[in-house]
Design a protein around this motif. Structure first.
Motif, PDB file in Angstrom:
ATOM      1  N   TYR A  72       0.855  -1.188   0.000  1.00 43.69           N
ATOM      2  CA  TYR A  72       0.000   0.000   0.000  1.00 43.69           C
ATOM      3  C   TYR A  72       0.892   1.240   0.000  1.00 43.69           C
ATOM      4  O   TYR A  72       2.108   1.151   0.214  1.00 43.69           O
ATOM      5  CB  TYR A  72      -0.938   0.022   1.216  1.00 43.69           C
ATOM      6  N   ILE A 119      -5.802  -1.982  -6.958  1.00 41.16           N
ATOM      7  CA  ILE A 119      -6.816  -2.879  -7.510  1.00 41.16           C
ATOM      8  C   ILE A 119      -6.125  -3.693  -8.597  1.00 41.16           C
ATOM      9  O   ILE A 119      -5.571  -3.128  -9.548  1.00 41.16           O
ATOM     10  CB  ILE A 119      -7.997  -2.091  -8.099  1.00 41.16           C
ATOM     11  N   ARG A 163      -6.202  -6.678 -11.469  1.00 44.92           N
ATOM     12  CA  ARG A 163      -7.011  -7.499 -12.365  1.00 44.92           C
ATOM     13  C   ARG A 163      -6.094  -8.210 -13.349  1.00 44.92           C
ATOM     14  O   ARG A 163      -5.255  -7.580 -13.972  1.00 44.92           O
ATOM     15  CB  ARG A 163      -8.051  -6.651 -13.099  1.00 44.92           C
ATOM     16  N   ARG A 172      -8.112  -1.923   2.083  1.00 48.45           N
ATOM     17  CA  ARG A 172      -7.617  -3.149   1.452  1.00 48.45           C
ATOM     18  C   ARG A 172      -8.766  -4.096   1.126  1.00 48.45           C
ATOM     19  O   ARG A 172      -8.758  -4.764   0.085  1.00 48.45           O
ATOM     20  CB  ARG A 172      -6.603  -3.827   2.368  1.00 48.45           C
ATOM     21  N   MET A 173      -9.738  -4.160   1.998  1.00 50.18           N
ATOM     22  CA  MET A 173     -10.907  -4.999   1.737  1.00 50.18           C
ATOM     23  C   MET A 173     -11.685  -4.467   0.537  1.00 50.18           C
ATOM     24  O   MET A 173     -12.152  -5.239  -0.308  1.00 50.18           O
ATOM     25  CB  MET A 173     -11.792  -5.055   2.985  1.00 50.18           C
ATOM     26  N   ALA A 229     -10.419  -2.685  -1.975  1.00 54.21           N
ATOM     27  CA  ALA A 229      -9.609  -2.964  -3.165  1.00 54.21           C
ATOM     28  C   ALA A 229      -9.724  -4.427  -3.573  1.00 54.21           C
ATOM     29  O   ALA A 229      -9.782  -4.751  -4.765  1.00 54.21           O
ATOM     30  CB  ALA A 229      -8.151  -2.601  -2.896  1.00 54.21           C
ATOM     31  N   SER A 230      -9.781  -5.308  -2.591  1.00 57.62           N
ATOM     32  CA  SER A 230      -9.909  -6.735  -2.877  1.00 57.62           C
ATOM     33  C   SER A 230     -11.245  -7.042  -3.548  1.00 57.62           C
ATOM     34  O   SER A 230     -11.315  -7.829  -4.500  1.00 57.62           O
ATOM     35  CB  SER A 230      -9.773  -7.536  -1.579  1.00 57.62           C
ATOM     36  N   ARG A 231     -12.309  -6.411  -3.078  1.00 58.61           N
ATOM     37  CA  ARG A 231     -13.629  -6.637  -3.678  1.00 58.61           C
ATOM     38  C   ARG A 231     -13.686  -6.114  -5.115  1.00 58.61           C
ATOM     39  O   ARG A 231     -14.414  -6.656  -5.954  1.00 58.61           O
ATOM     40  CB  ARG A 231     -14.718  -5.963  -2.838  1.00 58.61           C
ATOM     41  N   SER A 268     -11.109  -5.987  -7.137  1.00 59.87           N
ATOM     42  CA  SER A 268     -10.160  -6.727  -7.972  1.00 59.87           C
ATOM     43  C   SER A 268     -10.834  -7.966  -8.548  1.00 59.87           C
ATOM     44  O   SER A 268     -11.722  -8.556  -7.937  1.00 59.87           O
ATOM     45  CB  SER A 268      -8.937  -7.142  -7.151  1.00 59.87           C
TER      46      SER A 268
END
Length: 247
Positions: free
Chosen positions: A189, A207, A209, A238-239, A241-243, A245
């Motif tokens: 980060y 993010i 992909r 972070r959560m 960004a994970s969702r 991605s």
């Protein structure tokens, strides 16, 4: 750029539109001519065409500003971008949890382009808006996006020193930038401690992909909120960004 299919007229129009976008107060024909090295006669024809297409508008003081047609085009882009749509859906919940504004951006050359914003109502409002650009080296978003690039590309983007500074804390040389990007790669980060705007700290997460960092999300807050909220903000960001991605 060397390309037999390249259209110089479109390149000139692009240069003019970008320059006008950087000066919301408007620019006169002579200003545009000087800053683009396009002679006044050609500039007159170019501006006349852009005005008739509503890409720009001429004000009473003979300055030119962006026109309504560009707003429609930009609106179509934002509506068709699935990441932006997902961001609004997900970040609208995150901003409430954090009590802070969340932003989405991508990298364009050595700058970050803001794509979307979920603003939390408060006494202080961030000036960055979708469509705006800021130097990547001065923002948490930019650091996260730059960290995914090879060192050779970083050297190309930041060949001239010192870099443009937004505050006294802004990174201004390649060596300092390299150290900071290595830190971002290790941590996963990025942070901006009054480097873009004095009085504000910011944290950003990438993010990803298909194995590539395509954009990043950030949360900015007043400096005096940082110590109390940083850990919680980082976890939630972070959560988010994970969702956003891809699996």
């Amino acid at each position: 750029m060397e390309n037999k299919y390249w259209v110089p007229a479109i390149e000139r129009a692009d240069a003019v539109l970008r320059l006008i976008a950087e000066h919301p107060g408007g620019l006169r024909l002579i200003d545009l001519s000087r800053q683009t090295d396009i002679n006044k006669s050609s500039m007159f024809s170019l501006l006349n065409t852009l005005e008739k297409l509503n890409w720009i508008r001429r004000d009473k003081d003979d300055t030119f500003r962006l026109g309504s047609a560009l707003g429609s085009i930009a609106g179509g882009y934002f509506k068709s971008n699935d990441l932006i749509s997902s961001f609004h859906q997900e970040a609208s919940q995150t901003k409430v949890k954090l009590g802070e504004t969340i932003q989405l951006a991508e990298l364009i050359g050595s700058e970050v382009l803001y794509l979307a914003k979920e603003e939390y109502p408060g006494p202080v409002r961030l000036t960055s808006e979708p469509g705006m650009r800021l130097p990547a080296h001065s923002t948490a978003l930019g650091k996260v996006l730059l960290a995914d690039l090879p060192d050779e590309r970083i050297a190309e983007l930041f060949a001239t020193e010192p870099f443009r500074s937004s505050t006294p804390n802004t990174i201004s040389d390649r060596r300092s930038l390299a150290r900071e990007l290595n830190r971002v790669r290790e941590l996963g980060y990025g942070e901006d401690l009054e480097e873009a705007v004095q009085g504000f700290h910011c944290i950003a997460a990438p993010i990803v992909r298909q194995g590539k960092v395509v954009s990043a999300v950030s949360c900015s807050m007043l400096k005096h909120h940082w110590e109390a909220k940083r850990s919680f903000v980082l976890t939630e960001l972070r959560m988010l960004a994970s969702r956003l991605s891809a699996p």
